[in-house]
Design a protein around this motif. Structure first.
Motif, PDB file in Angstrom:
ATOM      1  N   GLY A   2       0.640  -1.028  -0.015  1.00  0.00           N
ATOM      2  CA  GLY A   2      -0.198   0.044  -0.047  1.00  0.00           C
ATOM      3  C   GLY A   2       0.864   0.984  -0.075  1.00  0.00           C
ATOM      4  O   GLY A   2       0.415   2.188  -0.715  1.00  0.00           O
ATOM      5  N   VAL A   3       2.121   1.093   0.707  1.00  0.00           N
ATOM      6  CA  VAL A   3       2.900   2.564   0.887  1.00  0.00           C
ATOM      7  C   VAL A   3       3.328   2.705  -0.600  1.00  0.00           C
ATOM      8  O   VAL A   3       3.379   3.859  -0.958  1.00  0.00           O
ATOM      9  CB  VAL A   3       4.015   2.390   1.754  1.00  0.00           C
ATOM     10  CG1 VAL A   3       4.880   3.403   1.903  1.00  0.00           C
ATOM     11  CG2 VAL A   3       3.111   2.358   3.378  1.00  0.00           C
ATOM     12  N   VAL A   4       4.000   1.598  -1.086  1.00  0.00           N
ATOM     13  CA  VAL A   4       4.834   1.631  -2.322  1.00  0.00           C
ATOM     14  C   VAL A   4       4.054   2.160  -3.548  1.00  0.00           C
ATOM     15  O   VAL A   4       4.509   2.816  -4.396  1.00  0.00           O
ATOM     16  CB  VAL A   4       5.551   0.509  -2.626  1.00  0.00           C
ATOM     17  CG1 VAL A   4       6.216   0.407  -3.807  1.00  0.00           C
ATOM     18  CG2 VAL A   4       6.687   0.239  -1.490  1.00  0.00           C
ATOM     19  N   GLN A   5       2.625   1.341  -3.646  1.00  0.00           N
ATOM     20  CA  GLN A   5       1.770   1.836  -4.625  1.00  0.00           C
ATOM     21  C   GLN A   5       0.951   2.952  -4.610  1.00  0.00           C
ATOM     22  O   GLN A   5       0.478   3.266  -5.684  1.00  0.00           O
ATOM     23  CB  GLN A   5       0.847   0.258  -4.820  1.00  0.00           C
ATOM     24  CG  GLN A   5       1.860  -0.800  -5.338  1.00  0.00           C
ATOM     25  CD  GLN A   5       0.832  -2.029  -5.472  1.00  0.00           C
ATOM     26  OE1 GLN A   5      -0.540  -1.909  -5.545  1.00  0.00           O
ATOM     27  NE2 GLN A   5       1.473  -3.343  -5.331  1.00  0.00           N
ATOM     28  N   HIS A   6       0.784   3.339  -3.350  1.00  0.00           N
ATOM     29  CA  HIS A   6      -0.158   4.634  -3.559  1.00  0.00           C
ATOM     30  C   HIS A   6       0.749   5.837  -2.826  1.00  0.00           C
ATOM     31  O   HIS A   6      -0.071   6.709  -2.128  1.00  0.00           O
ATOM     32  CB  HIS A   6      -1.286   4.170  -2.279  1.00  0.00           C
ATOM     33  CG  HIS A   6      -2.115   3.061  -3.063  1.00  0.00           C
ATOM     34  ND1 HIS A   6      -3.392   3.553  -3.828  1.00  0.00           N
ATOM     35  CD2 HIS A   6      -2.185   1.641  -3.034  1.00  0.00           C
ATOM     36  CE1 HIS A   6      -3.759   2.373  -4.351  1.00  0.00           C
ATOM     37  NE2 HIS A   6      -3.084   1.242  -3.832  1.00  0.00           N
ATOM     38  N   SER A   7       1.824   6.021  -2.908  1.00  0.00           N
ATOM     39  CA  SER A   7       2.603   7.284  -2.625  1.00  0.00           C
ATOM     40  C   SER A   7       3.895   7.296  -3.137  1.00  0.00           C
ATOM     41  O   SER A   7       4.535   6.442  -3.782  1.00  0.00           O
ATOM     42  CB  SER A   7       2.701   7.268  -1.126  1.00  0.00           C
ATOM     43  OG  SER A   7       3.800   6.142  -0.700  1.00  0.00           O
ATOM     44  N   ASP A   8       4.394   8.625  -3.386  1.00  0.00           N
ATOM     45  CA  ASP A   8       5.699   8.694  -4.055  1.00  0.00           C
ATOM     46  C   ASP A   8       6.750   8.744  -2.671  1.00  0.00           C
ATOM     47  O   ASP A   8       7.171   9.680  -2.259  1.00  0.00           O
ATOM     48  CB  ASP A   8       5.633  10.167  -4.653  1.00  0.00           C
ATOM     49  CG  ASP A   8       7.080  10.447  -4.960  1.00  0.00           C
ATOM     50  OD1 ASP A   8       7.863   9.427  -5.462  1.00  0.00           O
ATOM     51  OD2 ASP A   8       7.469  11.706  -5.260  1.00  0.00           O
TER      52      ASP A   8
END
Length: 284
Positions: free
Chosen positions: A57-63
């Motif tokens: 979730g962190v990697v796919q939904h934030s820069d």
């Protein structure tokens, strides 16, 4: 989006009684120590992404390579408003966090730990929310008790109760939150021993950003203590999976670094207590 209806200094907030917590509460005592956010934030994030679906979730939904520190600061800001703000401020902070979580959902594109490609995840998943909450409780208690002072068992229990209120404001269902600190610790140990946690490539990428500690110039003096604490507070199993070197010399240096951080941070905290709050919390 404005959270505070009037600007208050930290000193005013310390004695306020119009929020969820009183000046005597343990959550305010722990939150008022600069060591807690400075040394606890990094370990909490690295613990969180040890769950492969949280890492996805962190990697796919934030820069995350450029935005991770800003997001961490926003989380700490929300925690601050819940602990030291009015009830309206606390509820607004929780509302913003829930709104952000509502947009974090997707499907894994490859196998991550025990989770095959195509596994769906959501930041609003109660079990993932519980794990994120658990990392905040564990990291803050571990840092405070190692580097500030030990708490008597009744204060540990009170702090856990305070943090359960925080979890609910962030949207974690009451039904999944362990009822007592003993139950919580049993849950945390079972997670560490179980198959769900696994340090994956996305987790290592997030950890690399945390350890790089690209802080503003005035805060770079805190980097050695931050790096030591981030590795030292991690449970040994996860420290090994992240391939973080840890020796008796590191163990000896850690409390020394924490003491130096307290000396540096104390005047900063005193000055901040006389100043108006940070810029408004936003959902962006």
């Amino acid at each position: 989006m404005v959270v505070a209806s009037r600007a208050r200094t930290h000193a005013e907030r310390l004695v306020s009684r119009d929020g969820y917590f009183t000046p005597e509460s343990v959550i305010r005592r722990i939150g008022n120590s600069p060591v807690t956010p400075f040394l606890g934030g990094g370990p909490a994030v690295i613990l969180q992404v040890a769950h492969p679906l949280v890492a996805a979730g962190v990697v796919q939904h934030s820069d995350f390579e450029h935005d991770l520190w800003r997001r961490l600061v926003r989380t700490l800001r929300a925690l601050y408003l819940i602990a030291f703000g009015t009830k309206a401020e606390a509820e607004r902070a929780g509302e913003i966090v829930r709104a952000v979580h509502a947009h974090v959902a997707g499907t894994t594109t490859r196998r991550l730990g025990r989770f095959p490609a195509g596994t769906r995840y959501s930041a609003s998943d109660p079990e993932l929310m519980l794990w994120v909450h658990a990392t905040l409780v564990h990291a803050s208690l571990e840092v405070y008790e190692r580097f500030v002072r030990l708490l008597p068992p009744e204060d540990e229990e009170r702090y856990y109760g305070d943090m359960s209120i925080v979890a609910k404001l962030f949207g974690t269902p009451s039904s999944v939150i362990p009822c007592s600190l003993a139950d919580f610790r049993e849950y945390f140990v079972s997670q560490l021993a179980g198959p769900e946690l696994s340090v994956t490539d996305p987790a290592r990428k997030v950890a690399a950003v945390i350890f790089a500690a690209d802080l503003p110039a005035p805060m770079r003096v805190l980097v050695p203590a931050h790096r030591l604490a981030t590795a030292g507070v991690l449970p040994p199993r996860l420290r090994d999976e992240y391939e973080l070197r840890w020796t008796p010399l590191h163990e000896y240096a850690l409390p020394l670094a924490a003491r130096s951080l307290r000396a540096v941070a104390a005047p900063v905290l005193f000055a901040a207590s006389r100043m108006a709050p940070l810029p408004e919390l936003q959902a962006a």
